[in-house]
Design a protein around this motif. Structure first.
Motif, PDB file in Angstrom:
ATOM      1  N   GLU A  45       0.836  -1.199   0.000  1.00  0.00           N
ATOM      2  CA  GLU A  45       0.000   0.000   0.000  1.00  0.00           C
ATOM      3  C   GLU A  45       0.874   1.255   0.000  1.00  0.00           C
ATOM      4  OE1 GLU A  45      -2.322   0.745   3.579  1.00  0.00           O
ATOM      5  OE2 GLU A  45      -2.399   2.779   2.770  1.00  0.00           O
ATOM      6  N   THR A  46       1.933   1.226   0.826  1.00  0.00           N
ATOM      7  CA  THR A  46       2.835   2.377   0.925  1.00  0.00           C
ATOM      8  C   THR A  46       3.492   2.681  -0.426  1.00  0.00           C
ATOM      9  OG1 THR A  46       3.294   1.956   3.229  1.00  0.00           O
ATOM     10  CG2 THR A  46       4.951   3.198   2.019  1.00  0.00           C
ATOM     11  N   TYR A  47       3.987   1.618  -1.067  1.00  0.00           N
ATOM     12  CA  TYR A  47       4.776   1.844  -2.277  1.00  0.00           C
ATOM     13  C   TYR A  47       3.924   1.975  -3.535  1.00  0.00           C
ATOM     14  CZ  TYR A  47       9.129   1.459   0.226  1.00  0.00           C
ATOM     15  OH  TYR A  47      10.183   1.707   1.069  1.00  0.00           O
ATOM     16  N   ALA A  89       1.663   4.145  -4.060  1.00  0.00           N
ATOM     17  CA  ALA A  89       1.629   5.577  -4.373  1.00  0.00           C
ATOM     18  C   ALA A  89       2.941   6.020  -5.028  1.00  0.00           C
ATOM     19  CB  ALA A  89       1.395   6.365  -3.089  1.00  0.00           C
ATOM     20  N   VAL A  90       4.068   5.473  -4.509  1.00  0.00           N
ATOM     21  CA  VAL A  90       5.373   5.854  -5.055  1.00  0.00           C
ATOM     22  C   VAL A  90       5.506   5.373  -6.499  1.00  0.00           C
ATOM     23  CG1 VAL A  90       7.863   5.684  -4.715  1.00  0.00           C
ATOM     24  CG2 VAL A  90       6.344   5.688  -2.738  1.00  0.00           C
ATOM     25  N   GLU A 128       3.351   7.308  -8.906  1.00  0.00           N
ATOM     26  CA  GLU A 128       3.914   8.621  -9.218  1.00  0.00           C
ATOM     27  C   GLU A 128       5.000   8.513 -10.282  1.00  0.00           C
ATOM     28  OE1 GLU A 128       5.995  11.151  -6.143  1.00  0.00           O
ATOM     29  OE2 GLU A 128       3.986  12.039  -6.225  1.00  0.00           O
ATOM     30  N   ARG A 143      10.555  -7.781  13.409  1.00  0.00           N
ATOM     31  CA  ARG A 143       9.633  -7.009  12.595  1.00  0.00           C
ATOM     32  C   ARG A 143      10.347  -5.882  11.847  1.00  0.00           C
ATOM     33  NH1 ARG A 143       5.668  -3.612  11.649  1.00  0.00           N
ATOM     34  NH2 ARG A 143       3.709  -4.633  11.139  1.00  0.00           N
ATOM     35  N   HIS A 187      10.736  -5.620   7.848  1.00  0.00           N
ATOM     36  CA  HIS A 187      10.192  -4.420   7.228  1.00  0.00           C
ATOM     37  C   HIS A 187      11.206  -3.840   6.240  1.00  0.00           C
ATOM     38  CE1 HIS A 187       7.229  -1.043   8.509  1.00  0.00           C
ATOM     39  NE2 HIS A 187       7.291  -1.179   7.210  1.00  0.00           N
ATOM     40  N   GLU A 246      11.779  -1.248  -3.218  1.00  0.00           N
ATOM     41  CA  GLU A 246      12.413  -0.016  -3.696  1.00  0.00           C
ATOM     42  C   GLU A 246      13.361  -0.287  -4.850  1.00  0.00           C
ATOM     43  OE1 GLU A 246      14.176   2.127  -0.482  1.00  0.00           O
ATOM     44  OE2 GLU A 246      12.247   3.044  -0.006  1.00  0.00           O
ATOM     45  N   GLN A 254      -7.650   6.683   2.375  1.00  0.00           N
ATOM     46  CA  GLN A 254      -7.204   5.323   2.668  1.00  0.00           C
ATOM     47  C   GLN A 254      -6.664   5.322   4.104  1.00  0.00           C
ATOM     48  OE1 GLN A 254      -4.957   3.432  -0.427  1.00  0.00           O
ATOM     49  NE2 GLN A 254      -7.019   3.358  -1.285  1.00  0.00           N
ATOM     50  N   PRO A 255      -6.588   4.126   4.738  1.00  0.00           N
ATOM     51  CA  PRO A 255      -6.143   4.097   6.142  1.00  0.00           C
ATOM     52  C   PRO A 255      -4.816   4.832   6.370  1.00  0.00           C
ATOM     53  CG  PRO A 255      -6.840   1.926   5.445  1.00  0.00           C
ATOM     54  CD  PRO A 255      -6.945   2.801   4.245  1.00  0.00           C
ATOM     55  N   ARG A 256      -3.840   4.623   5.478  1.00  0.00           N
ATOM     56  CA  ARG A 256      -2.532   5.244   5.665  1.00  0.00           C
ATOM     57  C   ARG A 256      -2.634   6.767   5.529  1.00  0.00           C
ATOM     58  NH1 ARG A 256       1.774   2.200   7.369  1.00  0.00           N
ATOM     59  NH2 ARG A 256       1.214   0.677   5.794  1.00  0.00           N
ATOM     60  N   GLU A 257      -3.446   7.218   4.573  1.00  0.00           N
ATOM     61  CA  GLU A 257      -3.626   8.658   4.378  1.00  0.00           C
ATOM     62  C   GLU A 257      -4.301   9.272   5.599  1.00  0.00           C
ATOM     63  OE1 GLU A 257      -4.119   8.349  -0.472  1.00  0.00           O
ATOM     64  OE2 GLU A 257      -5.888   8.326   0.815  1.00  0.00           O
ATOM     65  N   TRP A 280       4.480   5.381   9.124  1.00  0.00           N
ATOM     66  CA  TRP A 280       4.811   4.142   8.402  1.00  0.00           C
ATOM     67  C   TRP A 280       5.576   3.135   9.253  1.00  0.00           C
ATOM     68  CZ3 TRP A 280       4.346   8.696   5.617  1.00  0.00           C
ATOM     69  CH2 TRP A 280       3.486   8.645   4.510  1.00  0.00           C
ATOM     70  N   ASP A 281       6.003   3.540  10.443  1.00  0.00           N
ATOM     71  CA  ASP A 281       6.797   2.652  11.284  1.00  0.00           C
ATOM     72  C   ASP A 281       8.113   2.265  10.587  1.00  0.00           C
ATOM     73  OD1 ASP A 281       7.193   1.395  13.643  1.00  0.00           O
ATOM     74  OD2 ASP A 281       6.160  -0.457  13.084  1.00  0.00           O
ATOM     75  N   PHE A 282       8.629   3.186   9.770  1.00  0.00           N
ATOM     76  CA  PHE A 282       9.914   2.963   9.087  1.00  0.00           C
ATOM     77  C   PHE A 282      11.002   3.530   9.971  1.00  0.00           C
ATOM     78  CE2 PHE A 282       9.544   2.427   4.228  1.00  0.00           C
ATOM     79  CZ  PHE A 282       8.518   1.513   4.363  1.00  0.00           C
ATOM     80  N   THR A 296      13.275   5.906  -1.652  1.00  0.00           N
ATOM     81  CA  THR A 296      12.266   6.492  -2.539  1.00  0.00           C
ATOM     82  C   THR A 296      11.472   7.529  -1.755  1.00  0.00           C
ATOM     83  OG1 THR A 296      10.863   4.653  -1.952  1.00  0.00           O
ATOM     84  CG2 THR A 296      12.003   4.497  -4.046  1.00  0.00           C
ATOM     85  N   ASN A 297      10.782   8.384  -2.504  1.00  0.00           N
ATOM     86  CA  ASN A 297      10.089   9.476  -1.836  1.00  0.00           C
ATOM     87  C   ASN A 297       8.677   9.084  -1.397  1.00  0.00           C
ATOM     88  OD1 ASN A 297       9.621   9.165  -4.484  1.00  0.00           O
ATOM     89  ND2 ASN A 297       9.715  11.323  -5.032  1.00  0.00           N
ATOM     90  N   ILE A 298       8.627   8.189  -0.428  1.00  0.00           N
ATOM     91  CA  ILE A 298       7.352   7.716   0.103  1.00  0.00           C
ATOM     92  C   ILE A 298       6.514   8.871   0.629  1.00  0.00           C
ATOM     93  CG2 ILE A 298       6.312   6.399   1.977  1.00  0.00           C
ATOM     94  CD1 ILE A 298       8.625   4.515   1.857  1.00  0.00           C
ATOM     95  N   GLU A 341       6.691  12.139   0.176  1.00  0.00           N
ATOM     96  CA  GLU A 341       6.277  13.102  -0.844  1.00  0.00           C
ATOM     97  C   GLU A 341       5.099  12.563  -1.653  1.00  0.00           C
ATOM     98  OE1 GLU A 341       9.203  12.128  -0.052  1.00  0.00           O
ATOM     99  OE2 GLU A 341      10.520  13.840   0.218  1.00  0.00           O
ATOM    100  N   SER A 342       5.187  11.287  -2.054  1.00  0.00           N
ATOM    101  CA  SER A 342       4.111  10.701  -2.860  1.00  0.00           C
ATOM    102  C   SER A 342       2.783  10.735  -2.105  1.00  0.00           C
ATOM    103  CB  SER A 342       4.423   9.247  -3.205  1.00  0.00           C
ATOM    104  OG  SER A 342       5.655   9.165  -3.849  1.00  0.00           O
ATOM    105  N   HIS A 343       2.829  10.332  -0.845  1.00  0.00           N
ATOM    106  CA  HIS A 343       1.585  10.257  -0.085  1.00  0.00           C
ATOM    107  C   HIS A 343       1.041  11.640   0.257  1.00  0.00           C
ATOM    108  CE1 HIS A 343       1.071   5.896   0.670  1.00  0.00           C
ATOM    109  NE2 HIS A 343       2.317   5.901   0.257  1.00  0.00           N
ATOM    110  N   SER A 383       1.379  14.249  -1.591  1.00  0.00           N
ATOM    111  CA  SER A 383       0.779  14.848  -2.783  1.00  0.00           C
ATOM    112  C   SER A 383      -0.599  14.228  -3.054  1.00  0.00           C
ATOM    113  CB  SER A 383       1.719  14.732  -3.979  1.00  0.00           C
ATOM    114  OG  SER A 383       1.573  13.502  -4.600  1.00  0.00           O
ATOM    115  N   ARG A 384      -0.762  12.931  -2.760  1.00  0.00           N
ATOM    116  CA  ARG A 384      -2.080  12.303  -2.895  1.00  0.00           C
ATOM    117  C   ARG A 384      -3.071  12.913  -1.911  1.00  0.00           C
ATOM    118  NH1 ARG A 384      -2.780   6.137  -3.812  1.00  0.00           N
ATOM    119  NH2 ARG A 384      -2.050   6.099  -5.955  1.00  0.00           N
TER     120      ARG A 384
END
Lengths: 454, 224
Positions: free
Chosen positions: A322-324, A326-327, A330, A349, A353, A361, B152-155, B180-182, B188-190, B192-194, B196-197
């Motif tokens: 889901e995260t990627y 959008a990337v 784009e 985890r 991840h 990526e 969406q849930p993430r948004e 994102w728990d990253f 990548t520009n995660i 920025e992409s989100h 902009s959405r």
């Protein structure tokens, strides 16, 4: 091999202990035999002399001293194996074939040790076992038998015991040496190999005999450990030279840029700021490389394994998809996912991840717009599999193994961002989880599969 | 804000101290863990910035002891590069946030602001509001000028985080960690992409609310 080493081996000591226990039990057994044999013989002699005494007394026709003297003398001349003595209360001998003695009643043993044994007794002078009694008129009467047989039996038993004890000890020592020598040699071989390794011969391994015994097991475990240590050390050596090599270029560029900035002076503030921004970017990317290298080293050390817990892989992969998505969109790519729900793995985890984020990526950044990236999670026969495939340019087969090496980058991807550590890190995480990671042709494109063992 | 910085590295301490003073915070610097613990417990602070490695008493034990004594002052840990276990152990000990050294000062400042204005007790807010943008946390829906916006849930989580820190700078790293728990830097520009959405969805019925702070991050706020 020096002998003292042998005495210090545990198997030899064990043998000695057994020999001791065995000797002790022999001693007990012998004691029992000795006691019962000698006891039996003594009782036989005692019974015989007692009977002879009674028979002798009942052979008299009246109670006169002369009659008893006659019978004693007659018996003495008739049966040479017995010894008789009759003496009056003053100790004067009256009849028989023994010199006078101190009158003692009951069972007694007489012996005449010393220079002048009485004549005519011969061997029997060393010991006569018999029975003494006082009759009605006060005279002392004794009947005895030579106990030479008893003494002979005793001597022979002593000798038998002594020899068998010596034989037992010798056999135990020889056996112990034989039993200990083999293991001792193997242990010596292992410690010799360890010393060689300590002295720097890192490729040295312990030879196996091939018998599959416990020493072979030990040696193969040690060899496996040495292989692992050597692999880690090689990795470390490779890593430090790679890091040095990889950082030389950006550091050189950074230095040049700073030098240029210095010569610019303070007139051109805008340019100066641009140079600073670019320099900070450079430093960040160098730090990024360092961080990744440290992270890989930490992962490879295996210490994270202690913190493993159950991770819902389906949720994790779906979240990343889901995260990627959008990337990718784009970038004009399409990302599709097919995730079987509720598949768990034991793991870390955060690292998982990063593993899958890195793989996704890679697909996004190395493939041009218009391609399709497919993420698939399913349970197969061999366990849980995550497949990430793209329809991009792929990786030529000759390079597929190399891309997992640190800092390895394909010529075609030099221009795209990254430090060449993404796949190394992915491989390290996969290995920590005992998962396999493989690259295959997706024709067109690349398919990366991470398979967790069932 | 009144900030206590417990950091033994002179240069880092000076750098952070200077920056915080410029931002208008009153900052005290302590270089020893034991003394830091004493000062942290005996005075009132808005924020504690604690280095993990300290002489006298390490940062983890310091915070652990503070929390054991009932001191609830927000703690921002500073940790060394590459320590992948540091974050979890720091949060376990009672830290509220962490920052890996070396860091950009703007990142530290943003986190200090976020921690300082964090409500001490989790306020039972059920509706977040920025200008005509409304988020109902119970019904989990978003309305812009009265019109439903489907997220969406993430948004939704992204917008919620921005709105909870309305008016503040929220950095890219803060979003990556909290939405994102990253806990690593993606290539990548995660974000920025989100963003902009998200913008395209909530700006359909109004003016821009999510502002990009160049080189630093984002901030959601009502137009002046």
């Amino acid at each position: 091999m020096r002998l003292p080493r042998l005495f210090h081996t545990s198997s030899f000591r064990l043998t000695l202990l057994y020999a001791g226990i065995f000797s002790l039990s022999m001693l007990l057994l012998f004691g029992a035999v000795y006691w019962s044999t000698i006891g039996l013989m003594s009782r036989q002699i005692d019974g015989t002399v007692h009977n002879e005494l009674i028979e002798l007394q009942s052979a008299t026709r009246d109670d006169s001293r002369a009659e008893l003297q006659r019978v004693v003398n007659e018996y003495a001349s008739r049966s040479p194996s017995f010894f008789y003595l009759l003496q009056d209360s003053n100790g004067r001998p009256l009849a028989g074939n023994l010199p006078p003695v101190k009158p003692e009643l009951g069972l007694r043993v007489m012996s005449w040790s010393g220079q002048n044994p009485p004549p005519g007794l011969g061997n029997a002078a060393k010991g006569i076992r018999g029975y003494g009694t006082v009759i009605a008129n006060g005279d002392y009467l004794f009947v005895g038998l030579s106990n030479v047989q008893l003494r002979r039996m005793r001597t022979s038993l002593d000798r038998v015991f002594l020899w068998s004890l010596i034989a037992t000890l010798v056999l135990a020592l020889l056996g112990g040496a034989a039993v200990s020598l083999g293991p001792l040699r193997r242990v010596e071989a292992i410690s010799r190999a360890s010393r060689d390794i300590m002295d720097g011969d890192l490729g040295r391994r312990i030879a196996l005999r091939g018998s599959g015994d416990e020493f072979d097991h030990l040696a193969s475990s040690l060899n496996a450990m040495l292989d692992r240590i050597q692999a880690l050390m090689n990795g470390l050596r490779q890593m430090s030279s790679d890091v040095a090599h990889d950082l030389r270029t950006p550091l050189t560029l950074l230095r040049q840029r700073l030098e240029t900035a210095r010569s610019l002076g303070t007139n051109n503030v805008a340019t100066l700021h641009a140079v600073f921004d670019k320099s900070i970017q450079d430093v960040d990317s160098i730090l990024d490389t360092f961080g990744a290298v440290l992270r890989i080293a930490q992962i490879e050390s295996g210490s994270r394994k202690a913190k493993f817990s159950r991770v819902d892989l389906s949720e994790l992969v779906e979240g990343l998809a889901e995260t990627y998505r959008a990337v990718a969109e784009e970038k004009g790519q399409r990302l599709v996912s097919d995730v079987e729900p509720g598949l768990p793995v034991e793991g870390d985890r955060e690292l998982l991840h990063q593993l899958f984020a890195n793989l996704i990526e890679n697909a996004i950044s190395h493939a041009p717009p218009g391609i399709i990236i497919a993420i698939r999670l399913s349970r197969g026969v061999n366990g849980i599999e995550v497949g990430i495939s793209d329809t991009g340019p792929g990786i030529p087969e000759a390079h597929r193994e190399k891309v997992f090496q640190r800092f390895y980058r394909l010529e075609t991807s030099r221009a795209s961002p990254g430090n060449g550590l993404g796949l190394s890190l992915a491989a390290a995480v996969a290995e920590l989880h005992a998962a396999s990671i493989s690259l295959a042709d997706n024709s067109p494109g690349l398919r990366v599969t991470v398979a967790f063992p069932a | 804000m009144k900030i206590l910085l417990i950091e033994d590295n002179r240069e880092t301490a000076d750098y952070v101290f200077q920056g915080l003073q410029e931002k208008g915070h009153t900052t005290s610097v302590i270089q020893d863990g034991r003394e830091g613990l004493f000062r942290a417990a005996s005075e009132n602070w808005d924020i504690l910035i604690v280095d993990r490695l300290l002489p006298g008493l390490d940062g983890l034990s310091l915070v652990h002891t503070l929390r054991g004594g009932g001191v609830k002052t927000p703690v921002l840990f500073l940790t060394a590069l590459g320590g992948i276990d540091d974050r979890v152990s720091g949060l376990d000990a009672g830290g509220d946030d962490y920052l890996i050294k070396p860091f950009a000062f703007s990142e530290l400042a943003a986190r200090v602001n976020a921690l300082g204005r964090r409500p001490r007790q989790t306020a039972a807010e059920t509706v977040l509001k920025v200008a005509d943008l409304e988020m109902d946390l119970l019904a989990r829906n978003v309305r812009r000028a009265g019109v439903d916006v489907v997220l969406q849930p993430r948004e939704f989580r992204l917008l919620e985080y921005l709105m909870r820190h309305a008016g503040q700078l929220v950095t890219r790293t803060m979003l990556l960690e909290n939405v994102w728990d990253f806990h690593f830097d993606p290539r990548t520009n995660i974000v920025e992409s989100h963003i902009s959405r998200l913008r395209s969805k909530i700006n359909k019925h109004g003016v821009e609310l999510i502002h990009t702070i160049r080189g630093s991050g984002y901030s959601i706020r009502a137009p002046a």
